[in-house]
Design an enzyme around this catalytic site. Structure first.
Site, PDB file in Angstrom:
ATOM      1  N   LYS B  81      74.656  15.440  24.264  1.00 34.90           N
ATOM      2  CA  LYS B  81      75.915  15.433  23.511  1.00 34.90           C
ATOM      3  C   LYS B  81      75.825  16.414  22.352  1.00 34.90           C
ATOM      4  O   LYS B  81      74.791  16.499  21.678  1.00 34.90           O
ATOM      5  CB  LYS B  81      76.190  14.012  22.999  1.00 34.90           C
ATOM      6  N   SER B 156      83.933   8.828  21.898  1.00 32.76           N
ATOM      7  CA  SER B 156      83.862  10.272  21.743  1.00 32.76           C
ATOM      8  C   SER B 156      82.995  10.956  22.792  1.00 32.76           C
ATOM      9  O   SER B 156      83.166  12.134  23.067  1.00 32.76           O
ATOM     10  CB  SER B 156      83.326  10.620  20.359  1.00 32.76           C
ATOM     11  N   SER B 180      81.275   4.883  21.295  1.00 41.15           N
ATOM     12  CA  SER B 180      81.342   6.219  21.901  1.00 41.15           C
ATOM     13  C   SER B 180      80.416   6.434  23.088  1.00 41.15           C
ATOM     14  O   SER B 180      80.546   7.424  23.799  1.00 41.15           O
ATOM     15  CB  SER B 180      81.055   7.291  20.843  1.00 41.15           C
TER      16      SER B 180
END
Lengths: 507, 511
Positions: B81, B156, B180
């Site tokens: 990420k 997210s 997330s």
């Protein structure tokens, strides 16, 4: 305010009672910074490094970086807190102080807010006139320093009017302890001197603990002086100003005195004091307004979520307490006895704020008398002429070396003063300067005798007088010899030799 | 062969690599090919480091050839990420303000995966600074849900979840501040774990809310998550909030899965109004399966969970407003100079105006307000009190049960734009995941099936007491086994075949 507009100091004291409060920042000399593994420029080993070379992702505030508390800095802070007579919090917390400024890498400073590591103490401070004050300490807390801005262009060197500014993040994250006094009442006319003596005492404490280089001219020790006045008999405190940029002991005293006179002049005319930060100008001996301080300053403090509370064990605190050196006041009493100084001699040293230098000088091998002579004499004179603190001019080891060169007869006092000027100019150690400049006393009797014989030969009348027993006539020959030796001779030895040669059988 | 490689679990791929049946270079190339084929449609990646990945893979192969002892995931590719900083690789956290910044250091979890021989393929898309539940707040465009390209992949960490769901990577790293990792897992039919706060170092994770952020695994199987968890967890002296104790093996917990006698608490407040019927149905079917295996299902109450979102949306913005202050153009990232120059304050303001998206600005303003003098006690202070109450709810519940269960999120994946204009309804996506972050307890989301009404994936969430992450792997592993037996294979086996899409390849460094 121009100096002419100030109120006469005695008059000001007659009308108003000064109340002062002092904030002293002490840079700790730990190997690494407060929250980062980068080397600490407040440690003498890293002093003077090139800009932005003592940095890590943490002190640059790079994305993703996290602070980690430096255990040595915590131990130093606890020691300092204990030496200030403070209680040590069993648990204290860091907080974020949020404000945008380009020298603040993260745009927040990690400090301590409502939970400082040390609180409620007092420090014994002695003035020149022998008055002893207990200065009450509100708190001592840990925080990180900001980077350093250099404003380029513009006339003032300040951010206003500058064309651009350079940032050096070497200082960003240097460990600081901020010591805050409670309002100090009752100093009256001694308030300016007390301010100076207090900071000097903090310096003595820091040095005796070995936790800071404590050199004001390097910013290891910084003082902000709060001053307010209240009319005689009034209960309520007046509005205060906070004077910053007071970078020497001398200027602390001057700045407080100036603020008392300035505020008195305004108040006497019916004016009011603006609560603000003021900037001290060493050159003009005045302060000018800086940023207005008001309730609008909102730092949005909140507990630093990246750090755990600092929870020192009772054992650690006890250990650090047991290791504390003597308090400065007790220390002074002991030194005075050891050095065999009279009251007056000791006061002279103490009032010049030179006790630590003297102690170091004696430790480095000088006699107490010689150390005192140099520090309160020639070095103080040079410092005064340059408008700086004596301690910043020369290192104690060099003074000791100088004194030893004199004691051993290698230097006369006059030569030693020249050598000292060389040391102050940064030319090297006394011995190096003696070697480079060839300043050593001519101790070769052969060279002296040759010069004496020449002088005697050119002044036959003098020789006759000496032989007649008019020994004082030898002065003329000694003078000629010293001149021939460019002053690098021991006058007493020359005198001995002159008398010896004069009484020798005529060849 | 290549298609087989990308469909293997990380555990199986690791075994094949160890057995010498396939090289890491082959496995890496297969995944890079897949990315080239489908990421134009999915947009899971912000940066693909193909050359770097192949070099890393070759180095692992060389080590293996030299007889070095390697871990079970050595040579297995992984997506990272973009919230994690990576040395020599762009790290934007989904924001324009960090465009072009190349960090000089690796985040600790990245260091750990490198040390374990995993092969970073690139950086995955995310809502800007991890603020969002859909990746629609990424400054670089949204990621598409591989189950339905018109729908959000969650957020997210939608990029990490989609990369795994689309077989672009067998593993990914995510970050979970309010859900997330878990909510994207829920909507993409993947596994996501938020470990105990402090289990995985946050060093090098671009901070959103320091007291809530936690890095964790994003995978297709529970065992893969456990293997990755074992790699990244552990004390880090660079993160003061990292837990000093050592951890038991999570992979062992999966392999020894046994739910007989396990007490599972169903959180009453997270099983009713506001939850889609198909989401609830799959949730209860999963519980029934576990009950049949001897688990004891009991209802528990967490009366303060209903205040979680309110508290979270004060604590998070408060911390974020401070964490994001460093993005000022002075040392790194975007710099915008107003016309005709300007003071440093004006440059800072112009940069932040241009560099931050609307959701980031909204939260910075919220947080700044919540911390302001005169409001601190009412907002930030009260929120912290709620946080304590939520923690007490957990404490009370865990006195009765071993783990808690709830649907991971109220609905299946929604369509792009559906909730963009209504921040509150977007925030409500995280109603079931936020309490774990507030309390610091671990959570897992495991696929529970497809909702009958829309055929989209549904996840079930389990929560355990702090430091009892192994319980999640035990129950998650057991349920996965039971469900796959029912389905006749993994849920993702029924996902649409993305290779039928006409796609443009992403290139090295392309965003």
């Amino acid at each position: 305010m121009a100096r002419a507009e100030l109120m006469d100091y005695d008059k000001a004291l007659e009308l108003f009672e000064p109340v002062i409060g002092l904030e002293v920042h002490v840079e700790l000399n730990t190997t690494t910074k407060m929250f980062s593994p980068a080397p600490n420029p407040a440690n003498s080993a890293y002093h003077g490094a090139e800009p932005n070379t003592l940095v890590s992702p943490v002190c640059l505030g790079l994305p993703g970086s996290l602070p980690v508390v430096n255990g040595d800095a915590v131990r130093s802070s606890i020691s300092l807190g204990l030496a200030l007579g403070c209680s040590i919090a069993p648990s204290s917390r860091f907080a974020r102080k949020n404000y945008f400024y380009p020298d603040l890498a993260k745009n927040y400073q990690i400090s301590q807010y409502d939970e400082p590591i040390a609180f409620e103490g007092s420090v014994e401070v002695e003035l020149a006139n022998g008055r002893v004050f207990d200065v009450p300490i509100e708190r001592a807390h840990m925080e990180e320093d900001a980077g350093k801005l250099t404003h380029v262009g513009g006339s003032t060197g300040r951010i206003q009017g500058a064309e651009y500014s350079l940032v050096d993040y070497n200082r960003a994250g240097v460990p600081l302890v901020e010591i805050v006094t409670k309002p100090i009442f009752g100093a009256e006319a001694d308030a300016p001197e007390l301010a100076k003596a207090y900071v000097s005492t903090i310096r003595d404490i820091a040095l005796s603990l070995g936790i800071s280089e404590a050199r004001m001219e390097r910013g290891n020790l910084r003082c902000d002086a709060n001053v307010s006045l209240r009319p005689r008999g009034a209960e309520q405190l007046g509005i205060r100003t906070e004077t910053k940029n007071v970078n020497s002991f001398r200027s602390i005293e001057r700045a407080v005195r100036y603020e008392i006179q300035r505020q008195a002049a305004i108040l006497a005319k019916g004016g009011s004091i603006t609560q603000e930060t003021r900037h001290w100008h060493e050159d003009t001996g005045t302060t000018s307004p800086g940023r207005p301080k008001s309730d609008a300053d909102d730092y949005r403090y909140f507990p630093e979520p990246d750090l755990l509370p600092v929870v020192p064990s009772a054992e650690l605190i006890d250990k650090l307490r047991a290791a504390l050196p003597e308090a400065p006041a007790a220390h002074r009493r002991r030194l005075k006895a050891q050095w065999g100084f009279t009251d007056l001699e000791f006061q002279d040293v103490a009032n010049s704020g030179l006790l630590v230098e003297l102690e170091e000088t004696v430790k480095a091998g000088a006699t107490p008398a010689a150390a005192r002579k140099w520090w309160t004499g020639e070095i103080a004179r040079l410092a005064n002429a340059a408008g700086v603190d004596a301690a910043s001019l020369v290192a104690p080891v060099h003074v000791a070396e100088l004194a030893q060169l004199v004691d051993s007869g290698s230097l006369t006092d006059r030569l030693a003063r020249q050598v000292l000027e060389g040391v102050v100019a940064g030319e090297g150690s006394p011995q190096q300067i003696v070697d480079i400049r060839g300043l050593a006393v001519v101790s070769d009797d052969g060279a002296l005798i040759a010069a004496i014989d020449e002088a005697l030969a050119s002044q036959p009348d003098v020789l006759a007088k000496i032989r007649d027993g008019k020994v004082q006539a030898a002065g003329a020959v000694i003078g000629a010899v010293m001149k021939a030796m460019h002053g690098k001779a021991d006058a007493a030895r020359v005198r001995e030799l002159v008398l010896e040669r004069a009484s020798a059988p005529v060849e | 062969m290549s298609d087989d490689l990308i469909r293997l679990s990380a555990a199986d791929l690791g075994a094949k690599l160890a057995a010498g049946e396939v090289s890491s270079v082959e496995a890496t190339r297969a995944h890079l090919d897949r990315i080239a084929a489908v990421d134009g449609a999915v947009h899971a990646f912000l940066h693909v480091a193909g050359e770097h990945a192949l070099e890393t893979a070759a180095a692992v192969d060389a080590k293996r050839a030299a007889g070095d002892e390697l871990g079970p995931l050595a040579g297995v590719p992984i997506a990272v990420k973009d919230v994690l900083v990576t040395k020599g690789m762009p790290s934007t956290s989904g924001s324009r303000i960090l465009e072009g910044w190349i960090p000089p250091y690796d985040a600790t979890p990245v260091t750990k995966i490198r040390e374990a021989g995993l092969v970073p393929l690139g950086k995955t898309n995310m809502d800007e600074f991890a603020m969002g539940s859909s990746t629609e707040h990424s400054a670089y465009g949204p990621t598409h849900n591989p189950w339905d390209l018109e729908r959000i992949p969650g957020g997210s960490g939608g990029g990490s979840a989609a990369s795994v769901a689309a077989f672009e990577a067998p593993l990914a790293l995510g970050s979970d501040t309010g859900g997330s990792i878990r909510q994207p897992a829920h909507v993409t039919g993947t596994v996501g774990v938020k470990p105990t706060y402090g289990a995985v170092s946050r060093y090098g994770s671009i901070a959103l809310a320091s007291s809530l952020d936690q890095i964790g695994p994003v995978t297709r199987t529970v065992l893969d998550a456990a293997l990755l968890h074992d790699v990244i967890a552990g004390h880090d002296p660079l993160d003061s909030t990292s837990i000093p104790e050592t951890w038991p093996s999570m992979a062992e917990a999966v392999r020894r899965s046994d739910v007989s006698g396990l007490r599972i608490g169903v959180i009453k407040e997270l099983d009713g109004e506001g939850f889609q019927a198909g989401v609830r149905q799959r949730f209860h079917e999963s519980l029934d399966l576990l009950a049949k295996q001897g688990a004891e299902i009991v209802e528990v109450s967490a009366p303060h969970f209903e205040y979680s979102i309110a508290a979270y949306y004060l604590i998070l913005p408060a911390e974020a407003s401070s964490n994001l202050a460093k993005f000022d153009s002075v040392r790194f990232g975007l710099r915008v100079t107003p016309d005709g120059g300007g003071t440093v304050e004006q440059v800072m303001a112009a940069t932040r105006e241009a560099g931050f998206g609307p959701e980031v600005k909204r939260r910075i303003i919220l947080g700044t307000y919540a911390l302001s003098a005169g409001y601190y006690d009412a907002y930030y202070g009260s929120a912290q009190k709620v946080r304590t109450l939520v923690q007490r709810d957990f404490d009370a519940a865990f006195e009765q049960v071993d783990v808690l269960a709830s649907p991971t999120a109220p609905t299946t994946a929604f369509r792009f734009g559906e909730k963009l204009a209504d921040p509150l309804s977007m925030y409500l996506n995280d109603i079931a995941t936020i309490p774990a972050n507030l309390a610091g307890v671990p959570g897992i989301s495991v696929p529970a099936g497809l909702a009958p009404e829309d055929g989209l994936p549904v996840g079930i969430q389990f929560l355990a007491p702090a430091r009892q992450d192994a319980r999640l792997y035990n129950v998650g592993g057991a349920l996965e086994q039971l469900l796959e037996a029912e389905w006749g294979g993994p849920l993702l086996g029924s996902a649409p075949d993305l290779s039928t899409h006409e796609l443009t390849a992403t290139e090295e460094g392309a965003l």
